[in-house]
Design a protein around this motif. Structure first.
Motif, PDB file in Angstrom:
ATOM      1  N   HIS A 186       0.843  -1.198   0.000  1.00 47.45           N
ATOM      2  CA  HIS A 186       0.000   0.000   0.000  1.00 47.45           C
ATOM      3  C   HIS A 186       0.884   1.257   0.000  1.00 47.45           C
ATOM      4  N   HIS A 227       1.354   4.256  -2.849  1.00 44.69           N
ATOM      5  CA  HIS A 227       1.214   5.694  -2.569  1.00 44.69           C
ATOM      6  C   HIS A 227       2.452   6.456  -3.039  1.00 44.69           C
ATOM      7  N   HIS A 234      -6.566   6.634  -3.086  1.00 39.40           N
ATOM      8  CA  HIS A 234      -7.876   5.991  -2.966  1.00 39.40           C
ATOM      9  C   HIS A 234      -8.922   6.969  -2.450  1.00 39.40           C
ATOM     10  N   PHE A 287      -6.513  -0.569  -5.033  1.00 42.18           N
ATOM     11  CA  PHE A 287      -6.700  -1.786  -4.240  1.00 42.18           C
ATOM     12  C   PHE A 287      -6.661  -3.040  -5.111  1.00 42.18           C
ATOM     13  N   GLN A 319      -2.967  -3.522  -5.635  1.00 40.70           N
ATOM     14  CA  GLN A 319      -2.420  -3.980  -4.352  1.00 40.70           C
ATOM     15  C   GLN A 319      -2.682  -5.470  -4.160  1.00 40.70           C
ATOM     16  N   PRO A 364      -7.968  -5.438   2.324  1.00 39.14           N
ATOM     17  CA  PRO A 364      -7.469  -4.182   2.879  1.00 39.14           C
ATOM     18  C   PRO A 364      -8.309  -3.746   4.074  1.00 39.14           C
TER      19      PRO A 364
END
Length: 165
Positions: free
Chosen positions: A119, A123, A129, A139, A142, A162
């Protein structure tokens, strides 16, 4: 890939797995192999201070990312990624342990830290998100990265869902 993991949290966790999944995520995102990344684990008090200082939000959070050179994945297959300083990911094992235990899929702190590392990498690469479309893209990516890493290492089951906001 130069990745440094520094545990200042006072809690033991699987540092080699965090290093490995960070390396896997960066390779999967086609980040230049000479790029640098720092992963720091801190306690809840330090994370609370960072969360307040940088986000103006109270209490500790699970992960924070501090980009440096604003590296981005190449957009074309024939494009060569530039090397650079990716930035810092700050993890909070205390928050990760609680999130893993409270998640519907109930998973370990180490599994949560692995998810949070990916995550944080995303970023650093400019993913976010804030809106539903961004959330679905980030996501989904991810999950694909964590699932691919787990499959390549012969680890059971899919990635944990998540739990961060």
């Amino acid at each position: 890939m130069a990745i440094e993991v520094n545990n200042e949290s006072g809690r033991d966790f699987d540092e080699p797995a965090v290093l490995d999944i960070a390396r896997y995520a960066l390779a999967r995102m086609r980040i230049h192999p000479l790029s640098e990344l720092s992963v720091i684990a801190v306690d809840a008090a330090a994370m609370t201070q960072l969360h307040l200082q940088w986000m103006d939000l109270p209490g500790p959070t699970d992960v924070m990312s501090f980009p440096m050179d604003e590296l981005r994945p190449p957009t074309r297959d024939d494009e060569e990624p530039p090397p650079g300083l990716l930035g810092d990911i700050v993890l909070c094992p205390e928050v990760a342990a609680k999130q893993g235990a409270d998640a519907p899929t109930r998973h370990s702190m180490d599994e949560e830290l692995q998810l949070l590392t990916v995550h944080g990498v995303l970023h650093l690469l400019g993913y976010d998100h804030e809106d539903p479309a961004e959330r679905a893209e980030m996501f989904g990516l991810q999950k694909a990265i964590v699932d691919g890493w787990r499959a390549e290492r012969g680890l059971p089951g899919p990635s944990p869902a998540p739990t961060m906001s």
